[in-house]
Design a protein around this motif. Structure first.
Motif, PDB file in Angstrom:
ATOM      1  N   LEU A 106       0.834  -1.199   0.000  1.00 27.93           N
ATOM      2  CA  LEU A 106       0.000   0.000   0.000  1.00 27.93           C
ATOM      3  C   LEU A 106       0.872   1.254   0.000  1.00 27.93           C
ATOM      4  N   ASP A 107       0.579   2.166  -0.897  1.00 24.10           N
ATOM      5  CA  ASP A 107       1.284   3.446  -0.958  1.00 24.10           C
ATOM      6  C   ASP A 107       0.763   4.333   0.171  1.00 24.10           C
ATOM      7  N   PRO A 108       1.625   4.807   1.068  1.00 21.82           N
ATOM      8  CA  PRO A 108       1.149   5.629   2.190  1.00 21.82           C
ATOM      9  C   PRO A 108       0.428   6.886   1.743  1.00 21.82           C
ATOM     10  N   ARG A 109       0.682   7.347   0.524  1.00 26.87           N
ATOM     11  CA  ARG A 109      -0.003   8.552   0.041  1.00 26.87           C
ATOM     12  C   ARG A 109      -1.493   8.316  -0.124  1.00 26.87           C
ATOM     13  N   VAL A 110      -1.890   7.050  -0.284  1.00 24.27           N
ATOM     14  CA  VAL A 110      -3.317   6.739  -0.404  1.00 24.27           C
ATOM     15  C   VAL A 110      -4.051   7.095   0.882  1.00 24.27           C
ATOM     16  N   ALA A 128      -9.668  12.000   4.687  1.00 28.92           N
ATOM     17  CA  ALA A 128     -10.152  12.756   5.841  1.00 28.92           C
ATOM     18  C   ALA A 128     -10.037  11.880   7.081  1.00 28.92           C
ATOM     19  N   PRO A 129      -9.894  12.466   8.285  1.00 25.88           N
ATOM     20  CA  PRO A 129      -9.704  11.677   9.505  1.00 25.88           C
ATOM     21  C   PRO A 129     -10.751  10.579   9.712  1.00 25.88           C
ATOM     22  N   ASP A 130     -12.032  10.896   9.499  1.00 26.28           N
ATOM     23  CA  ASP A 130     -13.079   9.887   9.697  1.00 26.28           C
ATOM     24  C   ASP A 130     -12.950   8.759   8.676  1.00 26.28           C
ATOM     25  N   THR A 131     -12.632   9.126   7.449  1.00 25.06           N
ATOM     26  CA  THR A 131     -12.477   8.115   6.401  1.00 25.06           C
ATOM     27  C   THR A 131     -11.268   7.239   6.676  1.00 25.06           C
ATOM     28  N   LEU A 132     -10.190   7.861   7.157  1.00 21.75           N
ATOM     29  CA  LEU A 132      -8.982   7.117   7.489  1.00 21.75           C
ATOM     30  C   LEU A 132      -9.264   6.110   8.609  1.00 21.75           C
ATOM     31  N   ALA A 133      -9.983   6.550   9.636  1.00 18.28           N
ATOM     32  CA  ALA A 133     -10.289   5.667  10.760  1.00 18.28           C
ATOM     33  C   ALA A 133     -11.166   4.498  10.342  1.00 18.28           C
ATOM     34  N   ALA A 134     -12.013   4.716   9.322  1.00 16.77           N
ATOM     35  CA  ALA A 134     -12.925   3.665   8.877  1.00 16.77           C
ATOM     36  C   ALA A 134     -12.294   2.731   7.852  1.00 16.77           C
ATOM     37  N   SER A 135     -11.124   3.104   7.335  1.00  9.65           N
ATOM     38  CA  SER A 135     -10.472   2.259   6.331  1.00  9.65           C
ATOM     39  C   SER A 135      -9.909   1.005   6.992  1.00  9.65           C
ATOM     40  N   LEU A 170      -6.093  -5.877  11.935  1.00 14.40           N
ATOM     41  CA  LEU A 170      -6.351  -5.626  10.517  1.00 14.40           C
ATOM     42  C   LEU A 170      -6.598  -6.934   9.768  1.00 14.40           C
ATOM     43  N   ALA A 171      -5.950  -8.007  10.191  1.00 19.13           N
ATOM     44  CA  ALA A 171      -6.190  -9.309   9.564  1.00 19.13           C
ATOM     45  C   ALA A 171      -7.620  -9.781   9.791  1.00 19.13           C
ATOM     46  N   ARG A 172      -8.233  -9.313  10.873  1.00 15.38           N
ATOM     47  CA  ARG A 172      -9.632  -9.649  11.164  1.00 15.38           C
ATOM     48  C   ARG A 172     -10.589  -8.651  10.529  1.00 15.38           C
ATOM     49  N   ARG A 173     -10.062  -7.742   9.709  1.00 15.07           N
ATOM     50  CA  ARG A 173     -10.835  -6.697   9.024  1.00 15.07           C
ATOM     51  C   ARG A 173     -11.393  -5.653   9.987  1.00 15.07           C
ATOM     52  N   VAL A 174     -10.709  -5.444  11.105  1.00 17.16           N
ATOM     53  CA  VAL A 174     -11.074  -4.366  12.023  1.00 17.16           C
ATOM     54  C   VAL A 174     -10.650  -3.043  11.393  1.00 17.16           C
ATOM     55  N   PRO A 175     -11.487  -2.016  11.402  1.00 15.04           N
ATOM     56  CA  PRO A 175     -11.093  -0.716  10.826  1.00 15.04           C
ATOM     57  C   PRO A 175      -9.864  -0.150  11.530  1.00 15.04           C
ATOM     58  N   LEU A 176      -9.124   0.648  10.793  1.00 12.61           N
ATOM     59  CA  LEU A 176      -7.851   1.156  11.277  1.00 12.61           C
ATOM     60  C   LEU A 176      -7.993   1.920  12.589  1.00 12.61           C
ATOM     61  N   GLY A 177      -9.045   2.705  12.721  1.00 12.90           N
ATOM     62  CA  GLY A 177      -9.228   3.499  13.935  1.00 12.90           C
ATOM     63  C   GLY A 177      -9.322   2.646  15.182  1.00 12.90           C
ATOM     64  N   ALA A 178      -9.896   1.444  15.056  1.00 13.49           N
ATOM     65  CA  ALA A 178     -10.029   0.541  16.197  1.00 13.49           C
ATOM     66  C   ALA A 178      -8.858  -0.427  16.295  1.00 13.49           C
ATOM     67  N   ALA A 179      -8.126  -0.613  15.199  1.00 19.32           N
ATOM     68  CA  ALA A 179      -7.019  -1.574  15.189  1.00 19.32           C
ATOM     69  C   ALA A 179      -5.802  -1.042  15.921  1.00 19.32           C
ATOM     70  N   LEU A 180      -5.602   0.266  15.910  1.00 20.09           N
ATOM     71  CA  LEU A 180      -4.436   0.853  16.575  1.00 20.09           C
ATOM     72  C   LEU A 180      -4.651   0.850  18.085  1.00 20.09           C
ATOM     73  N   PRO A 181      -3.782   0.234  18.868  1.00 19.23           N
ATOM     74  CA  PRO A 181      -3.992   0.133  20.316  1.00 19.23           C
ATOM     75  C   PRO A 181      -3.910   1.492  21.005  1.00 19.23           C
ATOM     76  N   ALA A 182      -4.768   1.685  21.983  1.00 20.73           N
ATOM     77  CA  ALA A 182      -4.720   2.907  22.780  1.00 20.73           C
ATOM     78  C   ALA A 182      -3.396   2.961  23.535  1.00 20.73           C
ATOM     79  N   GLY A 183      -2.805   4.124  23.586  1.00 26.70           N
ATOM     80  CA  GLY A 183      -1.559   4.308  24.313  1.00 26.70           C
ATOM     81  C   GLY A 183      -0.312   3.977  23.531  1.00 26.70           C
TER      82      GLY A 183
END
Length: 244
Positions: A128-132, A137-144, A207-220
């Motif tokens: 994946l190209d990071p420029r994608v 937008a922040p909400d779209t990024l979190a839902a990807s 992410l392997a379980r298809r969890v959206p990026l916003g929820a996949a990144l661990p808090a902290g």
């Protein structure tokens, strides 16, 4: 036990008696030929394991590794004629092998080597190209939901296994790596191995379980460091890419 079972059992156990029913084309006793064949099989399996786990062999020495390989082969005979796949159970086996309790880091080193072998044999995919993501937008990024590259492997280590592997695999840049997470990938032709920041494993697993990026990144966790690691290693592919 069938004749075939007796033959296979004796083949992987040097101390086992030769199958007395064996005959050569002239009808003569063929047990000496069997000894030659048994030795060739033992050598071939040892060489296959040594090719897959060269650092483990270096750490324990060739003679001891050969003895380990014989014991391993008795419990895990080849299930496929493709020797490039042989030994997937070896890292877990080393953890259960009593003589190696004094080397608690060795199973983790073996898992790094197995991950590298799996990565080298995995399907290809365009990283994946990071420029994608940068243009979202922040909400779209979190839902990807980008997915792990088919070759991506992540390990958690309790010992400085990556540093030990690096010192024995001509990777001085890894020689001071602390215990933690290890990322192995192969985005193009070369397998990459690197230390990963805390939270990378949890992110890839989600992410392997298809969890959206916003929820996949661990808090902290340091999200910027995780992103940098994953993109530098080419460890992600687009969520729209077909399954490999």
């Amino acid at each position: 036990m069938s004749g075939q079972g007796v033959f296979a059992g004796a083949l992987l156990a040097p101390e086992a008696p030769r199958p007395i029913e064996l005959r050569d084309p002239t009808g003569s006793d063929a047990t000496r030929r069997f000894d030659v064949y048994r030795n060739n099989v033992a050598v071939a399996l040892t060489e296959a394991l040594a090719a897959a786990f060269p650092v483990v062999q270096r750490l324990v020495g060739e003679t001891y590794f050969a003895a380990m390989a014989r014991d391993f082969a008795r419990e895990h005979p080849p299930r496929s004629p493709v020797m490039a796949l042989y030994g997937a159970e070896f890292p877990d086996w080393t953890q259960r092998f009593p003589p190696l309790t004094a080397l608690p880091y060795l199973p983790e080193v073996a898992r790094i080597e197995q991950a590298r072998r799996e990565a080298s044999l995995s399907a290809d995919a365009v990283p994946l190209d990071p420029r994608v993501l940068a243009g979202l937008a922040p909400d779209t990024l979190a839902a990807s939901a980008p997915r792990p590259h088919p070759a991506a492997r992540i390990l958690r280590t309790r010992h400085p296994a990556l540093a030990i592997w690096g010192r024995n695999a001509e990777r001085p840049d890894l020689a001071q790596s602390p215990p933690g997470e290890v990322l192995v990938t192969r985005p193009r032709l070369a397998v990459r191995t690197c230390a990963a920041p805390a939270g990378t494993a949890a992110t890839l697993e989600a992410l392997a379980r298809r969890v959206p990026l916003g929820a996949a990144l661990p808090a902290g966790a340091d999200h910027s460091a995780i992103f940098a690691c994953l993109f530098n290693a080419g460890a992600l592919i687009s969520e729209g890419d077909p399954e490999p």
